[in-house]
Design a protein around this motif. Structure first.
Motif, mmCIF file in Angstrom:
data_model
loop_
_atom_site.group_PDB
_atom_site.id
_atom_site.type_symbol
_atom_site.label_atom_id
_atom_site.label_comp_id
_atom_site.label_asym_id
_atom_site.label_seq_id
_atom_site.Cartn_x
_atom_site.Cartn_y
_atom_site.Cartn_z
ATOM 1 N N ARG A 47 0.910 -1.248 0.039
ATOM 2 C CA ARG A 47 -0.013 0.125 -0.010
ATOM 3 C C ARG A 47 0.853 1.209 -0.135
ATOM 4 N N THR A 48 0.722 1.985 -0.953
ATOM 5 C CA THR A 48 1.718 3.328 -1.260
ATOM 6 C C THR A 48 1.262 4.316 -0.343
ATOM 7 N N SER A 49 1.893 5.458 -0.191
ATOM 8 C CA SER A 49 1.644 6.487 0.557
ATOM 9 C C SER A 49 0.538 7.305 0.227
ATOM 10 N N ASP A 50 0.113 7.173 -1.070
ATOM 11 C CA ASP A 50 -1.003 8.119 -1.293
ATOM 12 C C ASP A 50 -2.212 6.947 -1.799
ATOM 13 N N ASN A 51 -2.142 5.856 -0.970
ATOM 14 C CA ASN A 51 -3.300 4.819 -0.831
ATOM 15 C C ASN A 51 -3.534 4.232 -2.115
ATOM 16 N N HIS A 52 -2.506 3.917 -2.782
ATOM 17 C CA HIS A 52 -2.731 2.974 -3.891
ATOM 18 C C HIS A 52 -1.938 1.492 -3.733
ATOM 19 N N PHE A 53 -2.315 0.503 -4.551
ATOM 20 C CA PHE A 53 -1.747 -0.677 -4.199
ATOM 21 C C PHE A 53 -0.847 -1.254 -5.493
ATOM 22 N N LEU A 54 0.133 -1.749 -4.856
ATOM 23 C CA LEU A 54 1.179 -2.469 -5.984
ATOM 24 C C LEU A 54 1.126 -3.890 -5.735
ATOM 25 N N LYS A 175 8.184 3.356 -1.102
ATOM 26 C CA LYS A 175 9.656 3.380 -0.183
ATOM 27 C C LYS A 175 9.623 4.561 0.722
ATOM 28 N N LEU A 176 10.350 4.004 1.720
ATOM 29 C CA LEU A 176 10.423 4.835 2.858
ATOM 30 C C LEU A 176 11.948 5.169 3.130
ATOM 31 N N VAL A 177 12.276 6.524 3.469
ATOM 32 C CA VAL A 177 13.704 6.790 4.071
ATOM 33 C C VAL A 177 13.428 7.470 5.503
ATOM 34 N N ARG A 178 13.781 6.699 6.305
ATOM 35 C CA ARG A 178 13.674 7.077 7.920
ATOM 36 C C ARG A 178 12.116 7.311 8.295
ATOM 37 N N ASN A 179 11.386 6.578 7.739
ATOM 38 C CA ASN A 179 9.960 6.328 8.040
ATOM 39 C C ASN A 179 9.309 7.470 7.244
ATOM 40 N N HIS A 180 9.938 8.034 6.394
ATOM 41 C CA HIS A 180 9.275 9.475 5.609
ATOM 42 C C HIS A 180 9.118 8.828 4.129
ATOM 43 N N PRO A 181 8.033 8.974 3.198
ATOM 44 C CA PRO A 181 7.735 8.634 2.079
ATOM 45 C C PRO A 181 8.757 9.117 1.033
#
Length: 397
Positions: A47-54, A175-181
């Motif tokens: 589930r992506t940060s903008d609520n899409h699904f991969l 993908k996240l970097v230090r819990n940030h999208p």
């Protein structure tokens, strides 16, 4: 096109209902199956940060997929990804996100230096901390996860900046970097359209507005774009990026000199061959006047079909295989330096099994041949060595 078993049905990634099907399967914690092989290989849903699904392959399962499958991954000895997998790149099947560890900052307290990440400097940083991605490695990671290092004849004449941008952004979404999208810090210029010029400029300005200095902290963005030119500015130099020529990225004179030295080969290809694209990836911050200024930068050359290459011999090999309508995957170096031996590419259309193709550079030393032989002998794959120092036929299987 690869098919997937999801929720009692069979779907392709391009199906119009795939988003709804993946959403429902994500809620029920179902494991979809990739049908590239029988009876199918388990996948997971991110589930992506903008609520899409991969739909993504399970960790360490890439080599289990069929070589023609979208989820197939080349063996670790054929690229630099093996050296950073599970350390700098870690996937969570529970959250669906991939965590990245970077060896460069995305914010700073002062604006007093610029870092030029070339092969010689990356080699030093890699040796000291192999568990983090250099800025070049981040580009390679996104490029590979976007599938842009893969080639089949059906892709001929179908790649444009619109396609490159679309799949790079899609690769960044989970993908996240230090819990940030990661996607929230990533600027990839939209393909220019005169009809939508005002909207495009407004969206870019909105992105840049988030990078304004906050007290003593200076946020930074990551830019991936195609270089149009690097020109002399009133003070220092400026990099003109295609599709956003109205927003130059500024470089100090010392930075430009280091770029000219470290990336002389990439710049030579760019200046001497009109069909070559030069991709730049850089972190940048805003000056007091609001102009982007480079902090850390690296480059990658790609051919007219956006396939990465490192030398004239490799470019000629890729062009030859494209002309012969072959299927292959280009290996990328990530943190490895130019002295580390990796396969140039992996042919995925050979009869028995995929074939790793190694290019021996001109003037290779005896130790190079010894190391190459060790790599070839230890690999389970069939290998083909093309040696530019030898006069025999360079036929490819």
């Amino acid at each position: 096109m690869t098919k997937y078993a999801i929720g009692g049905g069979i779907f392709e990634r391009s199906d119009s209902l795939i988003e709804a099907v993946l959403s429902q399967a994500h809620q029920s914690r179902e494991r979809p199956r990739c049908l590239c092989k029988t009876p199918g290989l388990p996948m997971y849903i991110a589930r992506t940060s903008d609520n899409h699904f991969l739909l993504k392959r399970m960790s360490n399962s890439g080599q289990s997929h069929h070589p023609d499958c979208e989820s197939y991954e080349i063996p670790p000895e054929l690229s630099g990804r093996g050296a950073v997998a599970q350390t700098a790149i870690t996937e969570s099947h529970e959250s669906g996100f991939t965590n990245l560890k970077l060896d460069f900052a995305l914010s700073k307290l002062s604006l007093n230096r610029t870092i030029v990440k070339g092969e010689s400097q990356e080699a030093t940083s890699v040796r000291s901390d192999p568990a983090k991605l250099s800025i070049r490695s981040l580009l390679h990671c996104l490029y590979e996860d976007a599938g842009l290092n893969k080639w089949s004849p059906k892709m001929e004449d179908k790649r444009s900046w619109y396609i490159i941008r679309k799949y790079l952004l899609q690769a960044a979404q989970s993908k996240l970097v230090r819990n940030h999208p990661l996607a929230e810090t990533l600027l990839i210029p939209e393909q220019f359209s005169l009809n939508y010029k005002d909207d495009i400029v407004a969206r870019r300005r909105q992105f840049l507005s988030r990078l304004k200095k906050q007290g003593n902290k200076q946020p930074m963005g990551i830019l991936i774009g195609e270089v149009k030119a690097i020109e002399k500015a009133r003070f220092g130099f400026k990099m003109i990026v295609k599709h956003m020529p109205d927003t130059p990225v500024y470089l100090g004179e010392d930075t430009y000199k280091r770029i000219a030295k470290i990336f002389s080969k990439e710049l030579a290809f760019f200046h001497e061959n009109e069909s070559i694209h030069l991709l730049a990836i850089c972190t940048f911050c805003l000056s007091a006047s609001g102009s982007p200024q480079v902090d850390t930068i690296s480059f990658m050359t790609v051919d007219q079909s956006w396939l990465a290459f490192e030398s004239i011999e490799e470019l000629e090999l890729i062009e030859r295989l494209r002309h012969e309508k072959r299927h292959f995957i280009k290996g990328l170096r990530y943190n490895l330096n130019e002295k580390d031996i990796i396969a140039s590419l992996l042919l995925t259309d050979t009869k028995q099994q995929p074939t790793a193709v190694y290019l021996v550079p001109a003037g290779a030393s005896e130790s190079y041949y010894d190391e190459l032989n060790t790599i070839v002998e230890s690999s389970d794959l069939y290998s083909k060595v093309l040696d530019v120092n030898q006069k025999e036929s360079h036929d490819i299987i």
